[in-house]
Design an enzyme around this catalytic site. Structure first.
Site, short mmCIF file in Angstrom:
data_model
loop_
_atom_site.label_atom_id
_atom_site.label_comp_id
_atom_site.label_asym_id
_atom_site.label_seq_id
_atom_site.Cartn_x
_atom_site.Cartn_y
_atom_site.Cartn_z
N ASP A 158 -8.81 -2.92 -0.44
CA ASP A 158 -8.18 -4.03 0.29
C ASP A 158 -7.19 -4.79 -0.59
O ASP A 158 -7.37 -4.86 -1.81
CB ASP A 158 -9.28 -4.98 0.81
CG ASP A 158 -8.77 -5.91 1.90
OD1 ASP A 158 -7.71 -5.63 2.48
OD2 ASP A 158 -9.44 -6.92 2.16
N GLY B 16 -1.39 -5.47 1.19
CA GLY B 16 -0.38 -6.33 1.82
C GLY B 16 -0.10 -7.54 0.95
O GLY B 16 1.06 -7.89 0.69
N HIS C 297 1.14 -0.59 0.24
CA HIS C 297 0.36 0.60 0.59
C HIS C 297 0.73 1.77 -0.31
O HIS C 297 -0.12 2.56 -0.69
CB HIS C 297 0.58 0.96 2.07
CG HIS C 297 0.07 -0.10 3.01
ND1 HIS C 297 -1.18 -0.66 2.88
CD2 HIS C 297 0.64 -0.72 4.08
CE1 HIS C 297 -1.35 -1.58 3.83
NE2 HIS C 297 -0.26 -1.63 4.57
N LEU D 49 -16.57 17.07 -6.46
CA LEU D 49 -16.53 15.69 -5.95
C LEU D 49 -16.26 15.73 -4.45
O LEU D 49 -15.28 16.35 -4.01
CB LEU D 49 -15.40 14.90 -6.64
CG LEU D 49 -15.07 13.53 -6.04
CD1 LEU D 49 -16.22 12.53 -6.27
CD2 LEU D 49 -13.77 12.96 -6.64
N ARG E 17 -15.52 -3.76 -3.05
CA ARG E 17 -14.41 -4.26 -2.24
C ARG E 17 -13.45 -5.02 -3.15
O ARG E 17 -13.87 -5.89 -3.92
CB ARG E 17 -14.87 -5.16 -1.10
CG ARG E 17 -13.68 -5.59 -0.23
CD ARG E 17 -14.06 -6.17 1.11
NE ARG E 17 -12.84 -6.37 1.91
CZ ARG E 17 -12.79 -6.38 3.24
NH1 ARG E 17 -13.89 -6.20 3.94
NH2 ARG E 17 -11.65 -6.55 3.86
#
Ligand code: IPE
Ligand code: IPE
Ligand code: MG
Length: 258
Positions: free
Chosen positions: A38, A41, A55, A149, A206
């Site tokens: 996250d 932006g 991005h 993986l 996160r």
């Protein structure tokens, strides 16, 4: 050997903790690390750039983190790339995200394949734009024999939708007499989730300081250790992944016991 400073409250003055790979390998690694990537932006906005630039930078971070995961010997890495709620974003941003997804696969697929990465997806990929569907399906097919993986990319993923999908199939099978309602236990639910066969995440990371799951792996993360950093995803580094794992290794998981 090294000093460890808690990082999840984002103390900007903290010393930069360098954790070595050797230190991490002294204790068992998490089998499954999940990441909510996250802050792309905000990273771009802070620099006066369009969100799509964030991005793109985020894609570079993903490449790096996959490499780090391979190097460490992690077995499962699951990344949240696009949620069922992300369709609410402007068309232009969605297009750029889809375009980047195709670009990531086109550029990285051979390397991922040679390095033993098995690509899988979580979510309704058939609803993505056609080009993305083709790329993603190729990536899955070309890497299906790999097992070093497992990289799960959550794409058009929503945990509530996943649970609804599972409940629907279970209801149909129950009506057809294939499942007895009294036999519906955790293992039955798990069998019908997109993650069937995948171990639950041990560690969930996160970035960007948010403290929520945003509809990611709700069932699967019942006992997952959560780790958050204020660092935005494009600025996330190998050392931060090491830090998260190091902290995970030093937590006490009680799983409801004492
Ligand atoms: C994460 O970054 C990437 C996706 C959700 C696709 P964001 O785009 O959510 O970045 P912020 O949270 O707005 O900064
Ligand atoms: C979660 O991030 C989804 C992904 C990282 C793909 P969001 O930016 O969409 O989540 P909210 O809106 O902050 O909860
Ligand atoms: Mg966000």
């Amino acid at each position: 050997m090294y000093r460890y400073v808690k990082s999840f409250f984002g103390d900007k003055n903290k010393e930069n903790t360098e954790i070595s790979k050797e230190a991490l390998l002294e204790r068992p690694l998490p089998t499954h690390v999940a990441i909510i990537m996250d802050g792309n932006g905000r990273w771009a906005t802070k620099r006066g750039l369009p969100r799509s630039a964030g991005h793109r930078a985020g894609m570079e971070t993903l490449k790096k983190i996959v490499e780090t995961s391979l190097d460490l010997g992690l077995k499962h890495l699951t990344v949240y790339a696009f949620s069922t709620e992300n369709w609410k974003r402007p068309r232009e941003e969605i297009n750029s995200l889809m375009h980047l997804l195709v670009e990531y696969i086109d550029k990285e697929l051979n390397k991922l394949k040679d390095n033993g990465v098995c690509i899988r997806t979580l979510g309704h990929i058939e609803e993505l734009p056609e080009k993305a569907v083709i790329s993603v399906k190729k990536a899955i097919k070309d890497t299906q024999e790999n097992s070093k993986l497992y990289l799960q990319i959550a794409l058009n993923y929503g945990s509530r939708r996943e649970i609804i999908d599972a409940v629907k199939v279970i209801a149909i099978e129950t009506a057809a007499g294939k499942i007895k309602s009294e036999d519906i236990e955790e293992n039955i639910i798990e069998k019908y989730l997109y993650t069937a066969g995948l171990p639950d995440p041990d560690l969930m990371i996160r970035t960007s300081g948010e403290m929520r799951l945003s509809n990611f792996l709700l069932w699967q993360s019942a006992y997952t250790e959560f780790w958050s950093t204020p660092v935005l995803w494009p600025d996330f580094t190998q050392n931060l992944l090491y830090e998260a794992i190091y902290e995970y290794q030093h937590r006490k998981r009680r799983l409801g016991g004492i």
